[in-house]
Design a protein around this motif. Structure first.
Motif, PDB file in Angstrom:
ATOM      1  N   PRO A 171      26.211  34.787  31.105  1.00 13.98           N
ATOM      2  CA  PRO A 171      27.498  34.200  30.718  1.00 13.98           C
ATOM      3  C   PRO A 171      27.683  32.826  31.360  1.00 13.98           C
ATOM      4  CG  PRO A 171      27.826  35.982  32.318  1.00 13.98           C
ATOM      5  CD  PRO A 171      26.356  35.925  32.028  1.00 13.98           C
ATOM      6  N   GLY A 172      28.465  31.979  30.691  1.00 13.92           N
ATOM      7  CA  GLY A 172      28.756  30.654  31.242  1.00 13.92           C
ATOM      8  C   GLY A 172      30.265  30.426  31.331  1.00 13.92           C
ATOM      9  N   TYR A 173      30.649  29.447  32.129  1.00 12.57           N
ATOM     10  CA  TYR A 173      32.067  29.096  32.303  1.00 12.57           C
ATOM     11  C   TYR A 173      32.581  28.410  31.041  1.00 12.57           C
ATOM     12  CZ  TYR A 173      36.198  26.864  34.407  1.00 12.57           C
ATOM     13  OH  TYR A 173      37.473  26.451  34.693  1.00 12.57           O
ATOM     14  N   CYS A 174      33.797  28.748  30.613  1.00 11.03           N
ATOM     15  CA  CYS A 174      34.263  28.131  29.372  1.00 11.03           C
ATOM     16  C   CYS A 174      35.494  27.252  29.564  1.00 11.03           C
ATOM     17  CB  CYS A 174      34.439  29.141  28.263  1.00 11.03           C
ATOM     18  SG  CYS A 174      35.338  30.586  28.709  1.00 11.03           S
ATOM     19  N   GLY A 175      35.632  26.671  30.741  1.00 14.40           N
ATOM     20  CA  GLY A 175      36.567  25.550  30.863  1.00 14.40           C
ATOM     21  C   GLY A 175      37.963  25.869  31.344  1.00 14.40           C
ATOM     22  N   GLN A 176      38.258  27.130  31.667  1.00 13.64           N
ATOM     23  CA  GLN A 176      39.610  27.433  32.151  1.00 13.64           C
ATOM     24  C   GLN A 176      39.580  28.459  33.271  1.00 13.64           C
ATOM     25  OE1 GLN A 176      41.899  28.666  28.680  1.00 13.64           O
ATOM     26  NE2 GLN A 176      43.072  26.776  28.812  1.00 13.64           N
ATOM     27  N   ARG A 177      40.575  28.291  34.156  1.00 11.18           N
ATOM     28  CA  ARG A 177      40.847  29.339  35.152  1.00 11.18           C
ATOM     29  C   ARG A 177      42.074  30.094  34.647  1.00 11.18           C
ATOM     30  NH1 ARG A 177      41.559  24.629  39.549  1.00 11.18           N
ATOM     31  NH2 ARG A 177      39.401  23.916  39.567  1.00 11.18           N
ATOM     32  N   VAL A 178      42.093  31.387  34.896  1.00  9.14           N
ATOM     33  CA  VAL A 178      43.242  32.183  34.456  1.00  9.14           C
ATOM     34  C   VAL A 178      43.936  32.760  35.687  1.00  9.14           C
ATOM     35  CG1 VAL A 178      44.051  34.005  32.923  1.00  9.14           C
ATOM     36  CG2 VAL A 178      41.895  32.825  32.425  1.00  9.14           C
ATOM     37  N   TYR A 179      45.194  32.378  35.855  1.00 14.12           N
ATOM     38  CA  TYR A 179      46.020  32.895  36.946  1.00 14.12           C
ATOM     39  C   TYR A 179      46.916  33.978  36.352  1.00 14.12           C
ATOM     40  CZ  TYR A 179      44.899  28.415  39.215  1.00 14.12           C
ATOM     41  OH  TYR A 179      44.247  27.335  39.753  1.00 14.12           O
ATOM     42  N   TYR A 180      47.186  35.030  37.129  1.00 12.87           N
ATOM     43  CA  TYR A 180      48.127  36.010  36.623  1.00 12.87           C
ATOM     44  C   TYR A 180      48.796  36.754  37.766  1.00 12.87           C
ATOM     45  CZ  TYR A 180      43.720  38.615  36.890  1.00 12.87           C
ATOM     46  OH  TYR A 180      42.524  39.131  37.293  1.00 12.87           O
ATOM     47  N   GLY A 181      49.964  37.304  37.463  1.00 13.29           N
ATOM     48  CA  GLY A 181      50.697  38.018  38.497  1.00 13.29           C
ATOM     49  C   GLY A 181      51.889  38.742  37.911  1.00 13.29           C
ATOM     50  N   TYR A 182      52.706  39.273  38.809  1.00  5.72           N
ATOM     51  CA  TYR A 182      53.889  40.047  38.422  1.00  5.72           C
ATOM     52  C   TYR A 182      55.046  39.572  39.289  1.00  5.72           C
ATOM     53  CZ  TYR A 182      50.183  43.288  37.026  1.00  5.72           C
ATOM     54  OH  TYR A 182      49.061  43.842  36.475  1.00  5.72           O
ATOM     55  N   THR A 183      56.253  39.754  38.791  1.00  6.31           N
ATOM     56  CA  THR A 183      57.407  39.550  39.658  1.00  6.31           C
ATOM     57  C   THR A 183      58.563  40.445  39.205  1.00  6.31           C
ATOM     58  OG1 THR A 183      59.024  37.978  40.482  1.00  6.31           O
ATOM     59  CG2 THR A 183      58.086  37.479  38.335  1.00  6.31           C
ATOM     60  N   GLY A 184      59.297  40.907  40.193  1.00  7.51           N
ATOM     61  CA  GLY A 184      60.480  41.695  39.871  1.00  7.51           C
ATOM     62  C   GLY A 184      61.730  40.858  39.952  1.00  7.51           C
ATOM     63  N   THR A 185      61.567  39.569  40.272  1.00  9.54           N
ATOM     64  CA  THR A 185      62.733  38.720  40.510  1.00  9.54           C
ATOM     65  C   THR A 185      62.714  37.486  39.618  1.00  9.54           C
ATOM     66  OG1 THR A 185      61.451  37.631  42.240  1.00  9.54           O
ATOM     67  CG2 THR A 185      62.955  39.382  42.954  1.00  9.54           C
ATOM     68  N   ALA A 186      62.190  37.634  38.389  1.00 10.31           N
ATOM     69  CA  ALA A 186      62.022  36.448  37.542  1.00 10.31           C
ATOM     70  C   ALA A 186      63.361  35.918  37.043  1.00 10.31           C
ATOM     71  CB  ALA A 186      61.145  36.797  36.350  1.00 10.31           C
ATOM     72  N   PRO A 187      63.505  34.589  37.020  1.00 11.13           N
ATOM     73  CA  PRO A 187      64.741  33.991  36.505  1.00 11.13           C
ATOM     74  C   PRO A 187      64.698  33.870  34.983  1.00 11.13           C
ATOM     75  CG  PRO A 187      63.284  32.296  37.322  1.00 11.13           C
ATOM     76  CD  PRO A 187      62.557  33.592  37.498  1.00 11.13           C
ATOM     77  N   VAL A 188      64.174  34.885  34.300  1.00 12.06           N
ATOM     78  CA  VAL A 188      64.109  34.830  32.830  1.00 12.06           C
ATOM     79  C   VAL A 188      64.664  36.132  32.275  1.00 12.06           C
ATOM     80  CG1 VAL A 188      62.069  33.340  32.641  1.00 12.06           C
ATOM     81  CG2 VAL A 188      61.761  35.804  32.830  1.00 12.06           C
ATOM     82  N   THR A 189      65.169  36.046  31.072  1.00 16.69           N
ATOM     83  CA  THR A 189      65.510  37.270  30.356  1.00 16.69           C
ATOM     84  C   THR A 189      64.669  37.240  29.098  1.00 16.69           C
ATOM     85  OG1 THR A 189      67.311  36.084  29.327  1.00 16.69           O
ATOM     86  CG2 THR A 189      67.892  37.532  31.169  1.00 16.69           C
ATOM     87  N   ALA A 190      64.290  38.385  28.623  1.00 11.96           N
ATOM     88  CA  ALA A 190      63.467  38.418  27.413  1.00 11.96           C
ATOM     89  C   ALA A 190      63.886  39.624  26.602  1.00 11.96           C
ATOM     90  CB  ALA A 190      61.994  38.519  27.791  1.00 11.96           C
ATOM     91  N   ALA A 191      63.859  39.449  25.278  1.00 16.76           N
ATOM     92  CA  ALA A 191      64.163  40.574  24.400  1.00 16.76           C
ATOM     93  C   ALA A 191      63.124  41.654  24.643  1.00 16.76           C
ATOM     94  CB  ALA A 191      64.105  40.101  22.951  1.00 16.76           C
TER      95      ALA A 191
END
Ligand SMILES: Cc1cc2nc3c(=O)[nH]c(=O)nc-3n(C[C@H](O)[C@H](O)[C@H](O)COP(=O)(O)OP(=O)(O)OC[C@H]3O[C@@H](n4cnc5c(N)ncnc54)[C@H](O)[C@@H]3O)c2cc1C
Length: 385
Positions: A171-191
């Motif tokens: 496999p080879g690198y395809c040009g992006q890093r992927v960051y990910y995580g979780y939060t219980g205190t996000a300042p967003v609301t979503a349907a």
């Protein structure tokens, strides 16, 4: 017919479910001592992956974990909503997109395999393969061996089976890093059931909120591959890498990451080269071992589930391993390599992200060829439909 499946991840356990359903004696060998590997990451299964699970009678096992996603919102770099449309086959509860933690999906699939009486050995790390005229033998790091008629290498991106049989296919690198995580205190609301994608200037960002109120988020950012030490940085360091990129725009992304209370993780996005070999003799690769793609299209796990159905049908319907493996590859290679190409293009920025099509323009469901490939009761033809 005895089949050894190396890897108890998504491709391996689903392949075992399919082969067992086809009446084959199958054993899964998983390197990790338990199911909790990579518990931090999450992924989404698309409607096509959920359809493959349904063909394996595994819908109930997987819908017992995670939560459904029924619509997709797209925001531009100013935070303005561009579209908000239904996602996949949202009307069918069995086929809706689903967001899950990787560990809980693995545990659900492994639990279902064990419930059906499939043998699953944890702590079995494959180190050697010997293919012969009468059978194929796997050797494990603890010195034990197992012999079968076929061996399926479903051991992921860094596949040992692939390295042993096709050392040149890497496999080879395809040009992006992927960051990910979780939060219980996000300042967003979503349907409820919505996943929001943000087309930022320097990142592609996405987030969704679980029914329990926890926000799951990811960001794909360009640049060179992160060295191992940088990728293992504490969450505060990863947040500091990411925030300046998100602050270029006026979207909810920067505030969301700034307040993220949970662990932040990062991986380099990798892909397999097109045309890499998939089988030789009694050994075949499936899932990421064969066709890992950049995560941009979010299709890797769903492709692995489709593989499982088609491989089980090929072994069931075709008289010898060579014909079964050749038919499997003819059916699967065009679709999985299309995914590598599209996803890699998105990661390299050479392909604009597609907008969700307007409802009226969207085809009613998946294409006919895929439906025939996956339909359990439809025999697998030696040539693609
Ligand atoms: C950041 C990121 C986000 C992603 N998001 C999505 C998404 O939203 N949707 C999606 O569909 N896909 C997504 N993917 C892709 C998806 O995770 C993969 O396509 C999928 O996990 C492939 O399944 P697999 O079973 O082939 O491999 P894996 O899930 O990697 O499983 C391989 C298994 O083999 C075992 N193994 C490894 N070596 C050995 C050995 N020597 N002996 C025995 N066992 C071994 C491993 O322990 C593991 O359990 C994402 C990938 C990344 C990196």
């Amino acid at each position: 017919m005895r089949v050894l499946v190396i890897g108890g991840g998504i491709a391996g356990t689903a392949t075992a479910l399919g082969l067992h359903k086809a009446g084959v004696d199958v054993t899964v060998f998983e390197a990790h001592p338990d199911t909790a590997e990579d518990i931090g990451a999450f992924l989404t299964l698309a409607s096509n992956g959920m359809r493959a699970l349904a063909e394996l009678d595994a819908t109930a096992a997987v819908t017992a974990v995670g939560f459904p996603l029924t619509s997709l919102r797209l925001l531009d770099s100013k935070g303005t909503e561009v579209t908000h449309a239904p996602l996949g086959e949202a009307d069918d509860p069995a086929l809706r997109y689903r967001c899950l933690r990787r560990g809980e999906l693995n545990a659900a699939l492994q639990g279902e395999a064990v419930r059906r009486g499939i043998r699953l050995r944890h702590g079995a790390r494959l180190v050697a393969v010997t293919d012969g005229p009468d059978g194929v033998t796997a050797r494990f790091a603890d010195g034990t061996t197992a012999t079968g008629d076929l061996l399926v290498g479903a051991d992921g991106l860094k596949s040992a089976v692939r390295r042993l049989l096709f050392p040149e296919a890497r496999p080879g690198y395809c040009g992006q890093r992927v960051y990910y995580g979780y939060t219980g205190t996000a300042p967003v609301t979503a349907a409820q059931g919505a996943i929001t994608m943000v087309r930022g200037s320097a990142t592609a960002f996405g987030y969704t909120v679980s029914p329990q109120g926890r926000t799951y988020w990811f960001a794909r950012a360009g640049g060179g591959p992160l060295p191992a030490a940088a990728a293992a940085a504490p969450s505060a360091g990863l947040r500091a890498q990411l925030l300046p990129l998100l602050r270029e725009d006026r979207t909810p992304a920067a505030d969301l990451v700034a307040t993220a209370d949970g662990e932040i993780m990062v991986v380099n996005a990798m892909e397999m080269p097109l045309g890499a070999p998939w089988h030789t003799g009694r050994v075949l690769l499936a899932g990421d071992a064969a066709h890992a793609a950049s995560p941009a299209t979010g299709q890797g796990a769903s492709m692995a589930l489709e593989d499982a159905v088609v491989l089980a049908k090929a072994v069931r319907d075709l008289p010898d391993p060579e014909r079964a493996f050749t038919a499997y590859e003819r059916h699967r290679r065009p679709r999985t390599e299309h995914n590598i190409t599209v996803s890699g293009g998105l990661s390299r920025g050479t392909r604009a992200p597609s907008r969700p099509a307007p409802v009226a323009a969207r085809p009613a469901g998946p294409d006919e060829r895929l439906l025939r490939q996956l339909a359990w009761d439809t025999p697998l033809s030696p040539e693609p439909y």
